[in-house]
Design a protein around this motif. Structure first.
Motif, PDB file in Angstrom:
ATOM      1  N   GLY A 121      19.156   7.846 -37.264  1.00 17.51           N
ATOM      2  CA  GLY A 121      20.552   7.536 -37.543  1.00 17.51           C
ATOM      3  C   GLY A 121      21.035   7.965 -38.907  1.00 17.51           C
ATOM      4  O   GLY A 121      22.225   7.859 -39.200  1.00 17.51           O
ATOM      5  N   TYR A 122      20.127   8.449 -39.744  1.00 18.89           N
ATOM      6  CA  TYR A 122      20.501   8.924 -41.080  1.00 18.89           C
ATOM      7  C   TYR A 122      20.473  10.454 -41.099  1.00 18.89           C
ATOM      8  O   TYR A 122      19.444  11.068 -40.802  1.00 18.89           O
ATOM      9  N   GLU A 123      21.584  11.054 -41.469  1.00 23.29           N
ATOM     10  CA  GLU A 123      21.639  12.518 -41.544  1.00 23.29           C
ATOM     11  C   GLU A 123      20.816  13.073 -42.696  1.00 23.29           C
ATOM     12  O   GLU A 123      20.356  14.214 -42.647  1.00 23.29           O
ATOM     13  N   ALA A 124      20.645  12.281 -43.755  1.00 22.45           N
ATOM     14  CA  ALA A 124      19.919  12.740 -44.941  1.00 22.45           C
ATOM     15  C   ALA A 124      18.878  11.719 -45.357  1.00 22.45           C
ATOM     16  O   ALA A 124      19.136  10.503 -45.316  1.00 22.45           O
ATOM     17  N   VAL A 125      17.700  12.216 -45.741  1.00 26.21           N
ATOM     18  CA  VAL A 125      16.649  11.354 -46.278  1.00 26.21           C
ATOM     19  C   VAL A 125      16.248  11.871 -47.656  1.00 26.21           C
ATOM     20  O   VAL A 125      16.279  13.072 -47.921  1.00 26.21           O
ATOM     21  N   VAL A 126      15.893  10.943 -48.519  1.00 21.49           N
ATOM     22  CA  VAL A 126      15.419  11.284 -49.867  1.00 21.49           C
ATOM     23  C   VAL A 126      13.911  11.098 -49.888  1.00 21.49           C
ATOM     24  O   VAL A 126      13.398  10.030 -49.547  1.00 21.49           O
ATOM     25  N   ALA A 127      13.195  12.144 -50.292  1.00 27.01           N
ATOM     26  CA  ALA A 127      11.732  12.127 -50.269  1.00 27.01           C
ATOM     27  C   ALA A 127      11.173  12.530 -51.617  1.00 27.01           C
ATOM     28  O   ALA A 127      11.903  12.958 -52.523  1.00 27.01           O
ATOM     29  N   PHE A 128       9.839  12.419 -51.726  1.00 31.47           N
ATOM     30  CA  PHE A 128       9.176  12.686 -53.003  1.00 31.47           C
ATOM     31  C   PHE A 128       7.983  13.601 -52.790  1.00 31.47           C
ATOM     32  O   PHE A 128       7.544  13.833 -51.654  1.00 31.47           O
ATOM     33  N   VAL A 129       7.424  14.086 -53.869  1.00 29.93           N
ATOM     34  CA  VAL A 129       6.371  15.094 -53.809  1.00 29.93           C
ATOM     35  C   VAL A 129       5.085  14.581 -53.171  1.00 29.93           C
ATOM     36  O   VAL A 129       4.270  15.363 -52.674  1.00 29.93           O
ATOM     37  N   ASN A 130       4.872  13.275 -53.137  1.00 33.38           N
ATOM     38  CA  ASN A 130       3.662  12.720 -52.523  1.00 33.38           C
ATOM     39  C   ASN A 130       3.855  12.310 -51.069  1.00 33.38           C
ATOM     40  O   ASN A 130       2.938  11.776 -50.455  1.00 33.38           O
ATOM     41  N   ASP A 131       5.039  12.551 -50.509  1.00 34.47           N
ATOM     42  CA  ASP A 131       5.260  12.283 -49.097  1.00 34.47           C
ATOM     43  C   ASP A 131       4.652  13.395 -48.253  1.00 34.47           C
ATOM     44  O   ASP A 131       4.503  14.532 -48.708  1.00 34.47           O
ATOM     45  N   PHE A 157      13.564   2.288 -48.424  1.00 39.79           N
ATOM     46  CA  PHE A 157      12.342   1.957 -47.699  1.00 39.79           C
ATOM     47  C   PHE A 157      11.150   2.045 -48.648  1.00 39.79           C
ATOM     48  O   PHE A 157      11.061   2.989 -49.454  1.00 39.79           O
ATOM     49  N   GLU A 158      10.237   1.090 -48.569  1.00 41.67           N
ATOM     50  CA  GLU A 158       9.053   1.117 -49.430  1.00 41.67           C
ATOM     51  C   GLU A 158       7.987   2.134 -48.986  1.00 41.67           C
ATOM     52  O   GLU A 158       7.349   2.757 -49.827  1.00 41.67           O
ATOM     53  N   PRO A 159       7.754   2.320 -47.686  1.00 45.23           N
ATOM     54  CA  PRO A 159       6.690   3.254 -47.281  1.00 45.23           C
ATOM     55  C   PRO A 159       6.986   4.705 -47.661  1.00 45.23           C
ATOM     56  O   PRO A 159       8.150   5.099 -47.811  1.00 45.23           O
ATOM     57  N   LYS A 160       5.927   5.479 -47.799  1.00 44.44           N
ATOM     58  CA  LYS A 160       6.077   6.920 -47.976  1.00 44.44           C
ATOM     59  C   LYS A 160       6.590   7.536 -46.679  1.00 44.44           C
ATOM     60  O   LYS A 160       6.374   7.017 -45.592  1.00 44.44           O
ATOM     61  N   LEU A 161       7.244   8.679 -46.803  1.00 40.37           N
ATOM     62  CA  LEU A 161       7.666   9.425 -45.628  1.00 40.37           C
ATOM     63  C   LEU A 161       6.479  10.189 -45.067  1.00 40.37           C
ATOM     64  O   LEU A 161       5.759  10.874 -45.798  1.00 40.37           O
ATOM     65  N   GLY A 162       6.267  10.070 -43.778  1.00 36.37           N
ATOM     66  CA  GLY A 162       5.166  10.758 -43.120  1.00 36.37           C
ATOM     67  C   GLY A 162       5.308  10.635 -41.621  1.00 36.37           C
ATOM     68  O   GLY A 162       6.283  10.062 -41.112  1.00 36.37           O
ATOM     69  N   PHE A 167      16.024   6.294 -48.203  1.00 34.83           N
ATOM     70  CA  PHE A 167      15.239   6.633 -49.390  1.00 34.83           C
ATOM     71  C   PHE A 167      13.816   6.122 -49.176  1.00 34.83           C
ATOM     72  O   PHE A 167      13.598   4.923 -49.026  1.00 34.83           O
ATOM     73  N   PHE A 168      12.848   7.032 -49.132  1.00 38.09           N
ATOM     74  CA  PHE A 168      11.457   6.641 -48.882  1.00 38.09           C
ATOM     75  C   PHE A 168      10.670   6.470 -50.180  1.00 38.09           C
ATOM     76  O   PHE A 168      11.007   7.056 -51.213  1.00 38.09           O
ATOM     77  N   ASP A 169       9.601   5.688 -50.096  1.00 40.68           N
ATOM     78  CA  ASP A 169       8.675   5.476 -51.213  1.00 40.68           C
ATOM     79  C   ASP A 169       9.415   4.956 -52.445  1.00 40.68           C
ATOM     80  O   ASP A 169       9.249   5.457 -53.552  1.00 40.68           O
ATOM     81  N   THR A 170      10.223   3.932 -52.225  1.00 42.26           N
ATOM     82  CA  THR A 170      11.072   3.404 -53.292  1.00 42.26           C
ATOM     83  C   THR A 170      10.260   2.675 -54.354  1.00 42.26           C
ATOM     84  O   THR A 170       9.428   1.825 -54.047  1.00 42.26           O
ATOM     85  N   LYS A 171      10.530   3.003 -55.600  1.00 43.78           N
ATOM     86  CA  LYS A 171       9.955   2.289 -56.736  1.00 43.78           C
ATOM     87  C   LYS A 171      11.096   1.678 -57.549  1.00 43.78           C
ATOM     88  O   LYS A 171      12.220   2.197 -57.549  1.00 43.78           O
ATOM     89  N   PRO A 172      10.837   0.577 -58.262  1.00 48.15           N
ATOM     90  CA  PRO A 172      11.918  -0.076 -59.018  1.00 48.15           C
ATOM     91  C   PRO A 172      12.646   0.855 -59.983  1.00 48.15           C
ATOM     92  O   PRO A 172      13.865   0.777 -60.121  1.00 48.15           O
ATOM     93  N   TYR A 173      11.895   1.749 -60.641  1.00 46.91           N
ATOM     94  CA  TYR A 173      12.536   2.640 -61.614  1.00 46.91           C
ATOM     95  C   TYR A 173      13.420   3.675 -60.930  1.00 46.91           C
ATOM     96  O   TYR A 173      14.376   4.168 -61.526  1.00 46.91           O
TER      97      TYR A 173
END
Length: 344
Positions: free
Chosen positions: A45-55, A31-36, A6-12
């Motif tokens: 090693g991860y088959e799936a990643v969770v990303a966001f619109v600002n990545d 993971f705290e960093p944005k995906l890029g 999970f990229f660009d993790t925020k507490p909420y």
């Protein structure tokens, strides 16, 4: 148990994904960093990643993900204009959350308008200093004014209902009007000419890029208010700034900004902002800016987590991907989804 990152993790974000991960039998590495391009290696090693619109999900990012074994990008949002779909096709599946809470976004749009019009944000600051003067806080009645709504999808239609509750006269523009919806459709030109307030509720495409620019602003009434809770690049920011300076535009309510990627969702209070346009817009007394928070309700965050994890579970269980998208989806038979329930 399947694992995702999970990229660009925020507490909420984490609160609701943690609540639901057991339901879908999925482990999550945050993971705290944005995906890029510079961080995609973290997904090895991860088959799936969770990303966001600002990545930044460009070709380099996708190639790195693919080479390291990732087969699914799960967008935890409705927007996906940051994804290079041609680079992803036949390599990495892309799924999204098509709807989470249209009420959240529509209500935020009205909240911005009410706040700016009635100067609530300024009154709040004043009274905390025991300044009870009303000078400079005059607004206008919404009742009887004309609201122009651009885009009549779920969010746009809910926003129209809210506006009608305030006694606003509502007109709308959409290239694909909904028959028998009870909506007064007009052309974009007529909407610009007639509206006292204009609110944007449409996706960002090549046809809507800079939909609001010098040309469309020139058609508007002097003193018009503009609300944007959709995508920043619907509005040409430099043209908006000039219109605010000349007072052609009387006020702007912005939850998005076209160059927001490196700024929004982050604490920049100790940094020098190099974007002169944004800095000048925020400094104007007739502008209110929030940092892409229109979606931010408990209900929306729960629905985002639920749909995202459901999308991942479908992938791991080799089921049809309900919310998959690819660059050929809109081209009929060119997309293989009709044949095997996946885009490739």
């Amino acid at each position: 148990m399947n694992k995702i990152c999970f990229f660009d993790t925020k507490p909420y974000d984490k609160i609701f994904f943690e609540e639901l991960k057991e339901k879908y039998q999925i482990e999550i590495e945050y993971f705290e960093p944005k995906l890029g391009p510079k961080t995609a290696f973290m997904a090895k090693g991860y088959e799936a990643v969770v990303a966001f619109v600002n990545d930044a999900i460009d070709q380099e990012t996708i190639d790195t993900l693919y080479q390291n074994g990732t087969k699914l990008i799960a967008m935890r949002c409705a927007g996906y204009n940051n994804v290079d779909f041609k680079a992803a096709y036949d390599k990495v599946h892309v799924v999204r959350v098509p709807a989470y809470s249209p009420y959240a976004v529509a209500e935020h749009a009205m909240a911005l308008l009410l706040t700016l019009n009635r100067k609530i944000h300024k009154a709040y600051v004043r009274t905390r200093d025991f300044n009870f003067s009303l000078n400079g806080l005059t607004g206008f009645d919404l009742h009887g004014k004309t609201m122009g709504v651009i885009g009549t999808g779920k969010i746009g239609r809910i926003f129209i209902d809210i506006c009608k509750g305030f006694g606003l006269n509502v007109i709308a523009y959409d290239p694909y009007p909904i028959p028998d919806a009870g909506i007064s459709y007009v052309t974009l030109e007529e909407l610009c000419k007639q509206s006292d307030i204009i609110s944007l509720h449409c996706p960002l495409t090549k046809d809507t890029f800079h939909l609001i620019d010098q040309k469309t602003i020139s058609l508007m009434k002097k003193g018009v208010y503009i609300i944007n809770t959709s995508r920043g690049a619907l509005v040409n920011s430099e043209d908006l700034m000039e219109a605010l300076k000349s007072e052609k535009v009387g006020g702007a309510c912005l939850d998005v900004y076209e160059e927001e990627t490196e700024l929004f969702y982050e604490d920049m209070s100790y940094s020098i902002i190099h974007d002169d346009v944004l800095a000048r817009i925020i400094s104007m007394p007739n502008v209110i800016v929030t940092s892409h928070q229109a979606f931010l309700t408990k209900e929306a965050l729960h629905n985002i987590a639920d749909t995202t994890l459901s999308n991942c579970r479908e992938f791991f269980d080799d089921l049809p991907l309900t919310n998959e998208i690819c660059y050929q989806c809109s081209k009929g038979d060119n997309c293989h989804r009709k044949k095997n329930n996946r885009c490739f």
